[in-house]
Enzyme design. Structure first.
Site, short mmCIF file in Angstrom:
data_model
loop_
_atom_site.label_atom_id
_atom_site.label_comp_id
_atom_site.label_asym_id
_atom_site.label_seq_id
_atom_site.Cartn_x
_atom_site.Cartn_y
_atom_site.Cartn_z
N LYS A 69 0.83 -1.20 0.00
CA LYS A 69 0.00 0.00 0.00
C LYS A 69 0.87 1.26 0.00
CE LYS A 69 -3.91 -2.28 2.25
NZ LYS A 69 -4.97 -2.18 3.30
N PHE A 100 -15.65 2.94 6.60
CA PHE A 100 -14.25 3.27 6.33
C PHE A 100 -13.94 3.31 4.83
CE2 PHE A 100 -14.53 -1.37 6.95
CZ PHE A 100 -13.90 -1.85 5.82
N THR A 113 -5.38 -7.17 10.96
CA THR A 113 -5.58 -6.01 10.08
C THR A 113 -4.80 -4.77 10.53
OG1 THR A 113 -7.74 -6.85 9.45
CG2 THR A 113 -7.34 -4.51 9.05
N ASN A 156 -1.93 0.24 7.00
CA ASN A 156 -1.49 -1.09 7.45
C ASN A 156 -0.63 -1.83 6.42
OD1 ASN A 156 -3.51 -1.62 5.68
ND2 ASN A 156 -4.72 -2.89 7.04
N HIS A 191 -2.00 -5.51 1.55
CA HIS A 191 -3.23 -6.30 1.35
C HIS A 191 -2.80 -7.70 0.95
CE1 HIS A 191 -7.07 -7.66 -0.35
NE2 HIS A 191 -6.32 -8.18 -1.32
N1 UDP Z 1 -10.00 -0.81 6.96
C1 UDP Z 1 -10.08 0.38 7.65
N2 UDP Z 1 -10.85 0.45 8.79
C2 UDP Z 1 -11.55 -0.64 9.24
C3 UDP Z 1 -11.48 -1.84 8.53
C4 UDP Z 1 -10.70 -1.91 7.40
O1 UDP Z 1 -9.44 1.36 7.27
O2 UDP Z 1 -12.23 -0.53 10.27
C5 UDP Z 1 -9.19 -0.89 5.74
C6 UDP Z 1 -7.78 -1.46 6.01
O3 UDP Z 1 -6.87 -0.81 5.13
C7 UDP Z 1 -7.96 -2.91 5.61
C8 UDP Z 1 -8.93 -2.80 4.44
O4 UDP Z 1 -9.80 -1.74 4.81
O5 UDP Z 1 -6.72 -3.51 5.24
C9 UDP Z 1 -9.71 -4.04 4.15
O6 UDP Z 1 -10.33 -4.48 5.33
P1 UDP Z 1 -10.35 -6.04 5.72
O7 UDP Z 1 -11.30 -6.19 6.85
O8 UDP Z 1 -10.59 -6.84 4.49
O9 UDP Z 1 -8.88 -6.27 6.30
P2 UDP Z 1 -7.62 -7.08 5.73
O10 UDP Z 1 -8.16 -8.23 4.94
O11 UDP Z 1 -6.83 -6.11 4.90
O12 UDP Z 1 -6.85 -7.51 6.95
MG MG Z 2 -9.58 -8.30 3.38
#
Ligand code: UDP
Ligand code: MG
Length: 150
Positions: free
Chosen positions: A9, A57, A91, A112, A115
């Protein structure tokens, strides 16, 4: 063998962590079969993050992801999808275990670093978005020492 989509990212690139993150995957024995530096458009973000459209978000996530370039990586190996997710950690950095990429390199609740596809269906869908022309099929010379004999 599985192939997973990883995105480094914008924060990973701004912080100069792209090489170190890639090195961790190489150290683990995951093979690079696709690599691109690109700028995500809002349309591409909507396609990639289709499951998150409408969530609170989402707007912030899209502006973060489209603000500057990202690196798209296709990584192959035994159970690559699970292995990469374990290496990434939870996450957000504050919750991710030490030793994981997110756990070692951050403590933000917005940024974070990366992805990773979360299932074989997601991997297939996401790889076709970022690598529509397919992946590079090659045999790493060290593969017999990294991967089990079939
Ligand atoms: N995200 C965020 N706030 C939240 C949840 C998710 O900003 O409360 C963003 C974060 O960048 C995350 C992405 O949305 O990596 C996708 O969310 P997901 O739950 O799929 O998490 P991941 O699979 O990336 O761990
Ligand atoms: Mg995800």
């Amino acid at each position: 063998m599985e192939t997973t989509l990883i995105l480094l990212k914008p924060d990973a690139l701004h912080r100069g962590l792209a090489g170190r993150i890639l090195a961790r995957f190489e150290d683990k024995g995951l093979q690079m079969v696709g690599l691109r530096l690109l700028r995500m458009s809002p349309e591409l973000a909507a396609k990639h993050y289709a499951e998150h459209v409408g969530k609170p978000f989402y707007e912030g996530l899209v502006s973060f992801m489209t603000g500057s370039p990202i690196v798209a990586l296709a990584l192959r190996g035994p159970q690559a999808i699970t292995v990469a997710r374990q290496m990434m950690g939870k996450t957000f950095g504050i919750e991710a275990d030490p030793g994981t990429l997110r756990g070692d390199f951050g403590c933000s609740k917005s940024y974070n670093l990366l992805h990773g596809s979360d299932s074989s269906e997601s991997a297939e869908r996401e790889l076709s978005i970022f690598f529509p022309e397919g992946l590079e099929d090659w045999s790493p010379i060290q593969a017999p020492w990294f991967w089990d004999a079939e």
